[in-house]
Design a protein around this motif. Structure first.
Motif, PDB file in Angstrom:
ATOM      1  N   VAL A   1     -20.177 -23.362  33.079  1.00  0.00           N
ATOM      2  CA  VAL A   1     -18.814 -23.878  32.949  1.00  0.00           C
ATOM      3  C   VAL A   1     -18.323 -23.715  31.501  1.00  0.00           C
ATOM      4  CG1 VAL A   1     -17.347 -25.940  33.121  1.00  0.00           C
ATOM      5  CG2 VAL A   1     -19.159 -25.531  34.816  1.00  0.00           C
ATOM      6  N   CYS A   2     -17.119 -23.175  31.380  1.00  0.00           N
ATOM      7  CA  CYS A   2     -16.516 -23.034  30.050  1.00  0.00           C
ATOM      8  C   CYS A   2     -15.997 -24.398  29.605  1.00  0.00           C
ATOM      9  CB  CYS A   2     -15.364 -22.028  30.115  1.00  0.00           C
ATOM     10  SG  CYS A   2     -14.336 -21.999  28.637  1.00  0.00           S
ATOM     11  N   PRO A   3     -16.438 -24.900  28.433  1.00  0.00           N
ATOM     12  CA  PRO A   3     -16.024 -26.239  28.010  1.00  0.00           C
ATOM     13  C   PRO A   3     -14.533 -26.346  27.648  1.00  0.00           C
ATOM     14  CG  PRO A   3     -17.389 -25.206  26.321  1.00  0.00           C
ATOM     15  CD  PRO A   3     -17.389 -24.284  27.498  1.00  0.00           C
ATOM     16  N   GLU A   4     -13.891 -25.233  27.439  1.00  0.00           N
ATOM     17  CA  GLU A   4     -12.461 -25.271  27.073  1.00  0.00           C
ATOM     18  C   GLU A   4     -11.581 -25.430  28.317  1.00  0.00           C
ATOM     19  OE1 GLU A   4     -10.709 -24.973  24.016  1.00  0.00           O
ATOM     20  OE2 GLU A   4     -12.633 -25.336  23.032  1.00  0.00           O
ATOM     21  N   CYS A   5     -11.778 -24.567  29.320  1.00  0.00           N
ATOM     22  CA  CYS A   5     -10.882 -24.583  30.485  1.00  0.00           C
ATOM     23  C   CYS A   5     -11.513 -25.250  31.704  1.00  0.00           C
ATOM     24  CB  CYS A   5     -10.418 -23.167  30.819  1.00  0.00           C
ATOM     25  SG  CYS A   5     -11.755 -22.067  31.294  1.00  0.00           S
ATOM     26  N   GLY A   6     -12.839 -25.519  31.624  1.00  0.00           N
ATOM     27  CA  GLY A   6     -13.501 -26.237  32.711  1.00  0.00           C
ATOM     28  C   GLY A   6     -13.779 -25.404  33.956  1.00  0.00           C
TER      29      GLY A   6
ATOM     30  N   GLU B   1     -15.697 -22.156  36.102  1.00  0.00           N
ATOM     31  CA  GLU B   1     -17.032 -21.574  36.155  1.00  0.00           C
ATOM     32  C   GLU B   1     -16.966 -20.054  36.047  1.00  0.00           C
ATOM     33  OE1 GLU B   1     -19.238 -23.658  39.325  1.00  0.00           O
ATOM     34  OE2 GLU B   1     -20.712 -22.033  39.091  1.00  0.00           O
ATOM     35  N   PHE B   2     -17.906 -19.496  35.318  1.00  0.00           N
ATOM     36  CA  PHE B   2     -17.916 -18.042  35.101  1.00  0.00           C
ATOM     37  C   PHE B   2     -19.321 -17.489  35.240  1.00  0.00           C
ATOM     38  CE2 PHE B   2     -14.234 -19.627  32.840  1.00  0.00           C
ATOM     39  CZ  PHE B   2     -13.250 -18.696  33.140  1.00  0.00           C
ATOM     40  N   LYS B   3     -19.407 -16.169  35.452  1.00  0.00           N
ATOM     41  CA  LYS B   3     -20.685 -15.468  35.345  1.00  0.00           C
ATOM     42  C   LYS B   3     -20.981 -15.278  33.861  1.00  0.00           C
ATOM     43  CE  LYS B   3     -19.769 -12.608  39.371  1.00  0.00           C
ATOM     44  NZ  LYS B   3     -19.090 -11.351  39.628  1.00  0.00           N
TER      45      LYS B   3
ATOM     46  N   LEU C   1     -18.137 -19.652  25.832  1.00  0.00           N
ATOM     47  CA  LEU C   1     -16.743 -19.764  26.254  1.00  0.00           C
ATOM     48  C   LEU C   1     -16.407 -18.581  27.149  1.00  0.00           C
ATOM     49  CD1 LEU C   1     -14.852 -20.665  22.936  1.00  0.00           C
ATOM     50  CD2 LEU C   1     -15.564 -22.231  24.738  1.00  0.00           C
ATOM     51  N   CYS C   2     -15.454 -18.755  28.046  1.00  0.00           N
ATOM     52  CA  CYS C   2     -14.986 -17.602  28.794  1.00  0.00           C
ATOM     53  C   CYS C   2     -14.221 -16.716  27.813  1.00  0.00           C
ATOM     54  CB  CYS C   2     -14.110 -18.026  29.976  1.00  0.00           C
ATOM     55  SG  CYS C   2     -12.468 -18.600  29.522  1.00  0.00           S
ATOM     56  N   GLN C   3     -14.103 -15.427  28.143  1.00  0.00           N
ATOM     57  CA  GLN C   3     -13.506 -14.481  27.198  1.00  0.00           C
ATOM     58  C   GLN C   3     -12.110 -14.901  26.784  1.00  0.00           C
ATOM     59  OE1 GLN C   3     -13.973 -10.840  29.355  1.00  0.00           O
ATOM     60  NE2 GLN C   3     -16.153 -10.696  28.871  1.00  0.00           N
ATOM     61  N   ARG C   4     -11.370 -15.398  27.757  1.00  0.00           N
ATOM     62  CA  ARG C   4      -9.983 -15.759  27.453  1.00  0.00           C
ATOM     63  C   ARG C   4      -9.928 -16.914  26.440  1.00  0.00           C
ATOM     64  NH1 ARG C   4      -5.376 -17.576  31.758  1.00  0.00           N
ATOM     65  NH2 ARG C   4      -4.466 -15.527  31.486  1.00  0.00           N
ATOM     66  N   CYS C   5     -10.715 -17.964  26.672  1.00  0.00           N
ATOM     67  CA  CYS C   5     -10.715 -19.113  25.756  1.00  0.00           C
ATOM     68  C   CYS C   5     -11.235 -18.699  24.377  1.00  0.00           C
ATOM     69  CB  CYS C   5     -11.554 -20.263  26.308  1.00  0.00           C
ATOM     70  SG  CYS C   5     -10.771 -21.084  27.707  1.00  0.00           S
ATOM     71  N   ASN C   6     -12.261 -17.855  24.365  1.00  0.00           N
ATOM     72  CA  ASN C   6     -12.826 -17.421  23.086  1.00  0.00           C
ATOM     73  C   ASN C   6     -11.800 -16.650  22.275  1.00  0.00           C
ATOM     74  OD1 ASN C   6     -14.879 -17.231  21.176  1.00  0.00           O
ATOM     75  ND2 ASN C   6     -15.493 -15.207  21.906  1.00  0.00           N
TER      76      ASN C   6
HETATM   77 ZN   LIG Z   1     -12.377 -20.912  29.329  1.00  0.00          ZN
END
Ligand SMILES: [Zn+2]
Length: 155
Positions: free
Chosen positions: A109-114, A116-118, A144-149
């Motif tokens: 889980v990405c802590p920024e957007c909450g 779930e990602f691979k 982080l997911c790429q977008r949030c990063n």
């Molecule tokens: Zn994210």
């Protein structure tokens, strides 16, 4: 006539080199032969000759960066202190093991957007960024997911 023209150009070139050398000597008075060799001084002079610079501040920062283990490309320090582009420093990155452990700890889980990602869709991020003193340690890593990063780092 042709000869005269040639001399004139040669003089101009010589004066230009003198200006560049003087500029480097004025703002970077500490000689570091190995590091200073091969820098694009001519380009830096053209770009920053009219920028107000503080040679003592520059030198203090160069020393700090030379001692900073996060900076893997010491040759990029001169470019960085002028351009402020971190890419020149080749900053230490998290290795795959840390990324994998963090990913499992966060359960994907990405802590920024909450969401779930691979793991391939995520990137290891410094919680405290390098320029604020953050280190490349497990404690300072989050996935982080790429977008949030990209949003976070303003890339
Ligand atoms: Zn994210």
């Amino acid at each position: 006539m042709a000869k005269h023209q040639h001399d004139k150009n040669a003089d101009e070139l010589w004066f230009y080199f003198k200006d560049v050398i003087e500029w480097v000597g004025r703002y970077f008075p500490v000689k570091r032969g190995k590091l200073m060799k091969g820098q694009p001084w001519g380009d830096l002079y053209n770009k920053y000759k009219d920028t107000p610079l503080d040679k003592d501040e520059l030198e203090a920062e160069i020393q700090r960066l030379l001692e900073n283990e996060e900076v893997e490309n010491k040759k990029g320090i001169y470019l960085y202190v002028l351009t402020r582009e971190e890419k020149h420093l080749n900053l230490r990155q998290f290795d795959g093991k840390i990324a994998q452990r963090k990913y499992e700890e966060q359960k994907g889980v990405c802590p920024e957007c909450g969401k779930e990602f691979k793991i391939e869709e995520m990137e290891a991020d410094h919680i405290i960024p390098w320029h604020k003193g953050g280190k490349t340690t497990y404690e300072n890593c989050q996935m982080l997911c790429q977008r949030c990063n990209r949003t976070k780092s303003g890339k």
